[in-house]
Design a protein around this motif. Sequence first.
Motif, PDB file in Angstrom:
ATOM      1  N   PRO A 202       0.798  -1.240   0.000  1.00  0.00           N
ATOM      2  CA  PRO A 202       0.000   0.000   0.000  1.00  0.00           C
ATOM      3  C   PRO A 202       0.825   1.281   0.000  1.00  0.00           C
ATOM      4  N   MET A 203       2.097   1.227  -0.397  1.00  0.00           N
ATOM      5  CA  MET A 203       2.938   2.432  -0.432  1.00  0.00           C
ATOM      6  C   MET A 203       2.978   3.015  -1.844  1.00  0.00           C
ATOM      7  N   HIS A 204       1.913   2.841  -2.595  1.00  0.00           N
ATOM      8  CA  HIS A 204       1.904   3.173  -4.019  1.00  0.00           C
ATOM      9  C   HIS A 204       1.164   4.455  -4.345  1.00  0.00           C
ATOM     10  N   TYR A 205       0.485   5.059  -3.360  1.00  0.00           N
ATOM     11  CA  TYR A 205      -0.550   6.050  -3.646  1.00  0.00           C
ATOM     12  C   TYR A 205      -0.037   7.293  -4.374  1.00  0.00           C
ATOM     13  N   SER A 245      14.617 -20.627   6.501  1.00  0.00           N
ATOM     14  CA  SER A 245      13.513 -21.006   7.388  1.00  0.00           C
ATOM     15  C   SER A 245      12.519 -21.883   6.635  1.00  0.00           C
ATOM     16  N   GLY A 246      11.401 -22.168   7.290  1.00  0.00           N
ATOM     17  CA  GLY A 246      10.372 -22.989   6.666  1.00  0.00           C
ATOM     18  C   GLY A 246      10.618 -24.477   6.842  1.00  0.00           C
ATOM     19  N   PRO A 247       9.662 -25.306   6.458  1.00  0.00           N
ATOM     20  CA  PRO A 247       9.791 -26.769   6.618  1.00  0.00           C
ATOM     21  C   PRO A 247      10.978 -27.344   5.875  1.00  0.00           C
ATOM     22  N   SER A 248      11.266 -26.784   4.695  1.00  0.00           N
ATOM     23  CA  SER A 248      12.372 -27.311   3.880  1.00  0.00           C
ATOM     24  C   SER A 248      13.663 -26.541   4.077  1.00  0.00           C
ATOM     25  N   GLY A 249      13.639 -25.506   4.890  1.00  0.00           N
ATOM     26  CA  GLY A 249      14.852 -24.725   5.139  1.00  0.00           C
ATOM     27  C   GLY A 249      15.286 -23.887   3.960  1.00  0.00           C
ATOM     28  N   ASP A 250      14.348 -23.486   3.099  1.00  0.00           N
ATOM     29  CA  ASP A 250      14.712 -22.707   1.913  1.00  0.00           C
ATOM     30  C   ASP A 250      13.785 -21.496   1.744  1.00  0.00           C
ATOM     31  N   ALA A 251      13.288 -20.947   2.849  1.00  0.00           N
ATOM     32  CA  ALA A 251      12.351 -19.826   2.772  1.00  0.00           C
ATOM     33  C   ALA A 251      12.731 -18.761   3.782  1.00  0.00           C
ATOM     34  N   LEU A 252      12.178 -17.578   3.581  1.00  0.00           N
ATOM     35  CA  LEU A 252      12.356 -16.486   4.539  1.00  0.00           C
ATOM     36  C   LEU A 252      11.570 -16.783   5.817  1.00  0.00           C
ATOM     37  N   PRO A 253      11.904 -16.135   6.929  1.00  0.00           N
ATOM     38  CA  PRO A 253      11.085 -16.292   8.143  1.00  0.00           C
ATOM     39  C   PRO A 253       9.626 -15.986   7.852  1.00  0.00           C
ATOM     40  N   SER A 254       8.733 -16.682   8.519  1.00  0.00           N
ATOM     41  CA  SER A 254       7.315 -16.646   8.179  1.00  0.00           C
ATOM     42  C   SER A 254       6.727 -15.233   8.188  1.00  0.00           C
ATOM     43  N   THR A 255       7.090 -14.412   9.179  1.00  0.00           N
ATOM     44  CA  THR A 255       6.522 -13.056   9.260  1.00  0.00           C
ATOM     45  C   THR A 255       6.978 -12.196   8.088  1.00  0.00           C
ATOM     46  N   LEU A 260       5.802  -9.840   2.578  1.00  0.00           N
ATOM     47  CA  LEU A 260       6.121  -9.731   1.151  1.00  0.00           C
ATOM     48  C   LEU A 260       5.015 -10.322   0.284  1.00  0.00           C
ATOM     49  N   TRP A 261       4.393 -11.422   0.740  1.00  0.00           N
ATOM     50  CA  TRP A 261       3.294 -12.019  -0.028  1.00  0.00           C
ATOM     51  C   TRP A 261       2.102 -11.068  -0.107  1.00  0.00           C
ATOM     52  N   VAL A 262       1.761 -10.430   1.007  1.00  0.00           N
ATOM     53  CA  VAL A 262       0.642  -9.485   1.008  1.00  0.00           C
ATOM     54  C   VAL A 262       0.938  -8.321   0.060  1.00  0.00           C
ATOM     55  N   MET A 263       2.151  -7.785   0.116  1.00  0.00           N
ATOM     56  CA  MET A 263       2.524  -6.698  -0.782  1.00  0.00           C
ATOM     57  C   MET A 263       2.472  -7.144  -2.236  1.00  0.00           C
ATOM     58  N   ALA A 264       2.950  -8.364  -2.521  1.00  0.00           N
ATOM     59  CA  ALA A 264       2.974  -8.858  -3.898  1.00  0.00           C
ATOM     60  C   ALA A 264       1.571  -9.061  -4.452  1.00  0.00           C
ATOM     61  N   VAL A 265       0.714  -9.731  -3.692  1.00  0.00           N
ATOM     62  CA  VAL A 265      -0.644 -10.016  -4.167  1.00  0.00           C
ATOM     63  C   VAL A 265      -1.434  -8.726  -4.360  1.00  0.00           C
ATOM     64  N   MET A 266      -1.344  -7.809  -3.385  1.00  0.00           N
ATOM     65  CA  MET A 266      -2.075  -6.548  -3.506  1.00  0.00           C
ATOM     66  C   MET A 266      -1.550  -5.711  -4.668  1.00  0.00           C
ATOM     67  N   SER A 267      -0.228  -5.716  -4.889  1.00  0.00           N
ATOM     68  CA  SER A 267       0.351  -4.934  -5.982  1.00  0.00           C
ATOM     69  C   SER A 267      -0.085  -5.483  -7.337  1.00  0.00           C
ATOM     70  N   MET A 268      -0.035  -6.804  -7.489  1.00  0.00           N
ATOM     71  CA  MET A 268      -0.434  -7.399  -8.762  1.00  0.00           C
ATOM     72  C   MET A 268      -1.913  -7.165  -9.042  1.00  0.00           C
ATOM     73  N   THR A 269      -2.739  -7.298  -8.027  1.00  0.00           N
ATOM     74  CA  THR A 269      -4.191  -7.170  -8.221  1.00  0.00           C
ATOM     75  C   THR A 269      -4.604  -5.727  -8.472  1.00  0.00           C
ATOM     76  N   LEU A 270      -4.264  -4.836  -7.532  1.00  0.00           N
ATOM     77  CA  LEU A 270      -4.677  -3.443  -7.668  1.00  0.00           C
ATOM     78  C   LEU A 270      -4.017  -2.770  -8.863  1.00  0.00           C
ATOM     79  N   GLY A 271      -2.746  -3.082  -9.106  1.00  0.00           N
ATOM     80  CA  GLY A 271      -2.049  -2.465 -10.226  1.00  0.00           C
ATOM     81  C   GLY A 271      -2.723  -2.749 -11.556  1.00  0.00           C
ATOM     82  N   ASN A 272      -3.049  -4.015 -11.800  1.00  0.00           N
ATOM     83  CA  ASN A 272      -3.668  -4.381 -13.075  1.00  0.00           C
ATOM     84  C   ASN A 272      -5.107  -3.887 -13.186  1.00  0.00           C
TER      85      ASN A 272
END
Length: 364
Positions: A202-205, A245-255, A260-272
């Motif tokens: 939401p830092m796009h306004y 981090s994560g179950p497989s040890g190949d991910a960022l910390p969950s928080t 980043l997932w929330v920012m990505a999904v909102m950016s892709m959706t609202l942007g388009n």
Amino acid sequence: MLYWLAKQLTPHFSGFNVFSYLTVRAIFAVVTGLGLALLLGPWMIEKLRFGRVGQVVRDDGPKTHFSKAGTPTMGGMLILIAIFASTLLWADLSNRFVWVVLAVTFTFGLVGFWDDYLKLAKKNPKGLIARYKYSWQSLFGLGAAIFLYGFTLIYGGTGSVHLTEIRAIIANQLAGEGLNPITLAGLMLAIVGIGFKIAAVPMHYYTADVYQGAASPVSAMLAFVPKTAGFLALILLCSAVGWDSGPSGDALPSTVRLLLWVMAVMSMTLGNVLALLQTSMKRMLAYSSIAHSGYMLVGVIAGPGDTFTESGLSAVLFYLLSYGVMSTGAFAVIASLERAPQRTQSGELTYDEADSIEAIRGLA
């Protein structure tokens, strides 16, 4: 650069150790900036006079200001050159805070360039509206302040501002009881601060208004340069956290990953979605830029892979290159198209870009 050279020479010549003191380097930086201003000032003024780049006086201003018409302007370029040259020569460039301050200074200078461009190229005596100047400068400062405050908290949670040391300390925290709450808060704030640079929701306004109001060359620069710098900073920051981090040890910390997932999904959706509703080419490209930020955030979340072709980070770098070429070309087309010239109150001709979709209908 000179500071780095002095550090290399210190083991061989002890006298160079004097440059390790910040006060000494600050004095040399001031002298360097003053020298550059005195050397380049007369030459720049002469070039501006030759190119007839002079001050435009508002018709509704005091009559005493009319005598200033034609006075060489754009002196802010000389100030920026002096600041950047002296900082790059004498500052500790390994300190990330130096680059943040330079980025903010550059964006402030860009607002001034935009104002002069409207006055000189567009023949608009009023230039950039005052509330826009205040809004953009406040926005750029806010993004940097959030980022710096985030790094302040990271320092409080790790005791270091160097990414290599932060990486080792965070790895120890994750191997134990998890991330220190102060470190985690700092990481989240730093990512939000970078979000202003990459124009992620939401830092796009501010994005659409800035792209539409600025000249096409400035919009092209804003579409590519801050986004590239922002994603490089985000990759470095995530590298300090590690994709361990994560179950497989190949991910960022969950928080961090969730943010980043929330920012990505909102950016892709609202942007388009918002891009489809625009009638201005620049505003449409602005929302497209927001959507592209969402796509690249997915690559950052994926992280490095076993090979170059499987790495999300290599995909982000390739995407940045492709996006830069595409966006620069799109704004170049807009800049090359002009509407029929119109006369101002003073009788001068102005040329407006054909920004609306209606104005370029039938071009293809």
